[in-house]
Design a protein around this motif. Structure first.
Motif, PDB file in Angstrom:
ATOM      1  N   TYR A 204      -3.355   2.105  -8.079  1.00 26.09           N
ATOM      2  CA  TYR A 204      -4.116   3.491  -8.364  1.00 26.09           C
ATOM      3  C   TYR A 204      -3.154   4.624  -8.417  1.00 26.09           C
ATOM      4  O   TYR A 204      -2.657   5.328  -7.360  1.00 26.09           O
TER       5      TYR A 204
ATOM      6  N   VAL B 140      -5.730  -3.351  -3.925  1.00 23.86           N
ATOM      7  CA  VAL B 140      -5.434  -2.005  -4.590  1.00 23.86           C
ATOM      8  C   VAL B 140      -4.244  -1.308  -3.914  1.00 23.86           C
ATOM      9  O   VAL B 140      -4.224  -1.154  -2.480  1.00 23.86           O
TER      10      VAL B 140
ATOM     11  N   PRO C  52     -11.625   5.511 -12.927  1.00 24.71           N
ATOM     12  CA  PRO C  52     -12.216   5.286 -11.562  1.00 24.71           C
ATOM     13  C   PRO C  52     -13.421   4.359 -11.674  1.00 24.71           C
ATOM     14  O   PRO C  52     -13.780   3.537 -10.848  1.00 24.71           O
TER      15      PRO C  52
END
Length: 233
Positions: free
Chosen positions: A126, A182, A166
């Motif tokens: 991310y 993640v 997202p």
């Protein structure tokens, strides 16, 4: 950071290099513009310039008028060359150190990441910025497999991986592709990313944050380089 008085861990030599580089550009500079460019208070900028003048690196033209000009001297050009070489050496050293720290952090992720039915330890990044790029290089020396990248602003591709929005992230898949964990590959925006992951119902037990002052150097100094890898609690 323009316009921000931020206690960055930079030496006086680095500030001097930035000031000399701005003056050497030939464009008209003022103490206020330099203050904004290098991200320090106006008073400190004034002190730095006066020291450069005292060292003979810079001379002032138009003293006593409203149109002061800062000019490079021969010694100033020599000092700028030396400072630029030193800055490049420091950048290479910092990159190498950061890459090793992130590699160690990713090894920690690997130790806790379960292998799926296909024999892979699948992770999602991310953040698609500078930290992610270093993390991608570091990941090559681990047994982790990058299956996707999420970013709030960037689009396109991150190396060979498509950058997703997202909204495409769920608790178990990214764009329909299953993942195990993640890895938050942003230091500056780590807290807001954590909040967005909570909103996407991603279990905190599957979220990991790379945190290293050497990697980015947040202004608030909240990143402890000793932590390396911080599991979201």
């Amino acid at each position: 950071m323009r316009g921000t008085e931020c206690p960055l861990p930079r030496s006086e030599n680095e500030y001097n290099r930035q000031i000399l580089q701005a003056i050497a550009s030939g464009q008209r500079v003022t103490q206020r513009s330099l203050s904004s460019d290098i991200g320090v208070a106006l008073g400190l900028t004034n002190l730095l310039i006066r020291r450069l003048v005292a060292k003979g690196y810079v001379k002032i033209a138009g003293m006593g008028t409203r149109h002061i000009r800062y000019l490079m001297t021969a010694a100033g050009w020599e000092a700028l060359g030396h400072a630029t070489r030193q800055s490049l050496e420091n950048t290479v050293h910092l990159y190498t150190q950061t890459r090793e720290q992130i590699r160690t952090s990713l090894s920690g992720v690997s130790e806790r990441c379960e292998t799926d039915a296909a024999g892979q330890k699948r992770v999602v990044f991310y953040g698609a910025g500078d930290v992610a790029e270093i993390a991608y290089v570091s990941l090559q020396s681990t047994d982790l497999t990058l299956v996707g990248v999420v970013d709030d602003r960037r689009t396109g591709r991150f190396f060979e991986v498509e950058i997703c929005r997202p909204e495409q992230l769920s608790a178990e898949t990214l764009g329909g592709v299953p993942y195990g964990h993640v890895v938050v590959t942003s230091i500056r925006h780590a807290e807001s990313i954590r909040a967005r992951l909570d909103a996407r119902a991603v279990p905190r037990s599957r979220v990991w944050c790379l945190e290293s002052r050497e990697a980015i150097g947040d202004c608030d100094g909240s990143n402890d380089p000793g932590r390396g890898l911080d599991r979201v609690r």
